[in-house]
Design a protein around this motif. Sequence first.
Motif, short mmCIF file in Angstrom:
data_model
loop_
_atom_site.label_atom_id
_atom_site.label_comp_id
_atom_site.label_asym_id
_atom_site.label_seq_id
_atom_site.Cartn_x
_atom_site.Cartn_y
_atom_site.Cartn_z
N UNK A 1 0.92 -0.97 -0.03
CA UNK A 1 -0.12 -0.07 -0.15
C UNK A 1 0.81 1.46 0.45
N UNK A 2 0.73 2.49 -0.63
CA UNK A 2 1.41 3.15 -1.02
C UNK A 2 0.52 4.79 -0.97
N UNK A 3 1.00 5.72 -0.20
CA UNK A 3 -0.14 6.93 -0.25
C UNK A 3 1.29 7.57 -1.79
N UNK A 4 2.14 7.17 -1.93
CA UNK A 4 3.15 8.18 -2.89
C UNK A 4 2.52 7.50 -4.87
N UNK A 5 3.40 8.01 -4.99
CA UNK A 5 3.42 7.59 -6.79
C UNK A 5 3.51 6.13 -6.94
N UNK A 6 4.19 5.94 -6.00
CA UNK A 6 4.46 4.00 -6.15
C UNK A 6 6.15 3.63 -7.62
N UNK A 7 6.01 4.92 -7.82
CA UNK A 7 6.99 4.67 -9.46
C UNK A 7 8.16 3.20 -9.57
N UNK A 8 8.89 3.32 -8.43
CA UNK A 8 10.08 2.24 -7.83
C UNK A 8 8.87 0.69 -8.48
N UNK A 9 7.84 0.69 -7.28
CA UNK A 9 7.17 -0.04 -7.63
C UNK A 9 6.56 -1.42 -8.45
N UNK A 10 6.39 0.36 -9.60
CA UNK A 10 5.96 -0.19 -10.68
C UNK A 10 7.05 0.18 -12.17
N UNK A 11 7.90 -0.13 -11.43
CA UNK A 11 8.79 -0.39 -12.46
C UNK A 11 9.77 -1.48 -12.15
N UNK A 12 9.16 -1.89 -11.29
CA UNK A 12 10.00 -3.59 -10.79
C UNK A 12 8.47 -4.20 -10.81
N UNK A 13 7.25 -4.13 -11.92
CA UNK A 13 6.68 -4.98 -12.00
C UNK A 13 4.83 -4.97 -11.79
N UNK A 14 5.01 -4.26 -10.15
CA UNK A 14 4.27 -3.94 -9.24
C UNK A 14 2.40 -3.64 -10.52
N UNK A 15 1.20 -3.69 -10.25
CA UNK A 15 0.34 -3.41 -11.27
C UNK A 15 -0.80 -3.13 -10.00
N UNK A 16 -1.33 -2.31 -10.18
CA UNK A 16 -2.53 -1.09 -9.24
C UNK A 16 -3.82 -2.17 -9.28
N UNK A 17 -4.11 -3.09 -7.93
CA UNK A 17 -5.30 -3.99 -7.66
C UNK A 17 -6.22 -3.54 -7.12
N UNK A 18 -7.59 -4.70 -6.65
CA UNK A 18 -8.88 -4.53 -5.29
C UNK A 18 -8.01 -4.25 -4.26
N UNK A 19 -8.52 -4.43 -3.38
CA UNK A 19 -8.77 -4.87 -1.86
C UNK A 19 -8.74 -6.76 -2.09
N UNK A 20 -9.62 -6.64 -2.88
CA UNK A 20 -10.46 -7.85 -2.42
C UNK A 20 -9.46 -9.38 -2.89
N UNK A 21 -8.40 -8.37 -3.41
CA UNK A 21 -7.26 -10.04 -3.89
C UNK A 21 -6.08 -9.90 -2.65
N UNK A 22 -6.23 -8.96 -2.36
CA UNK A 22 -4.81 -9.08 -1.34
C UNK A 22 -5.56 -9.86 0.35
N UNK A 23 -4.87 -10.14 1.11
CA UNK A 23 -4.38 -11.26 2.25
C UNK A 23 -5.89 -10.19 2.99
N UNK A 24 -6.41 -10.97 3.45
CA UNK A 24 -7.74 -10.35 4.48
C UNK A 24 -6.85 -9.95 6.09
N UNK A 25 -6.56 -10.28 6.56
CA UNK A 25 -5.95 -10.04 7.24
C UNK A 25 -5.19 -8.65 7.24
N UNK A 26 -4.38 -8.51 6.39
CA UNK A 26 -3.77 -7.59 5.87
C UNK A 26 -4.53 -5.80 5.65
N UNK A 27 -5.68 -6.75 4.48
CA UNK A 27 -6.80 -5.08 4.39
C UNK A 27 -7.57 -5.01 5.64
N UNK A 28 -7.88 -6.00 7.03
CA UNK A 28 -8.59 -5.22 7.32
C UNK A 28 -7.41 -4.18 8.47
#
Length: 155
Positions: free
Chosen positions: A113-140
Motif C-alpha cells: 500500500x502506498x500513499x505516493x506514486x509507487x514509481x519504484x514498485x511500478x518499474x519492478x512490475x507491480x500493478x494497481x489492484x483491488x483490496x479483494x485480491x489481497x490477504x484479508x488480515x492485511x486488508x483489515x
Amino acid sequence: MSRVRGARPEDAAALAELSRPFVCSGALRERPVTLYATRAADFLVAEAPDGTVEGCVGLRLHPADPGEGRGPAGVVYNFCVAGPSQGSGVGAGLLRAVLARARAQALGALFTATTGGGGLFLRYGFTPTTLRLAPSRWVESLDPRRDARILALSL
C-alpha cells in the motif's frame, strides 16, 4: 555502496529513527520501536560502509487462505530510504532483495500500500489492484483515511 542484510533486534531504534520523517509526512504508519525489535526477521536493511542504516523494507508473510482459494502471499511494508541516499539505488537494491526473499519463500504474490506514486514498485512490475485480491488480515489492518493505492505483483 550499501549492502543489504537481514535486520536484527538491535537495529530497532535505527529503523524507528529512519522511519520517523516518513511517519511525520504521512507516508508511513507509526510503529513502536518494540515492533521493529519483535519483527526484525521481517526486515531487510541497507547499511552504508560506516554501519549507518540507509534504508529498510519489511516483508510480512500471509499463509494461504483456503477459504478464498489463494496461496501464500507477502506484504511489503515500511519501505523507506533516508533522504540523502534517495536516488542512489538503495531503494532498488532493497526491492530486489525483498523480491528474491519472496521468491525463495514460494510466495504467489506480493502486495503493498502506498500513499505516493509507487514509481519504484511500478518499474519492478507491480500493478494497481483491488483490496479483494489481497490477504484479508492485511486488508483489515489498513487505515482507509490514508487513501493508499494497493499494488500487487504475481510471482
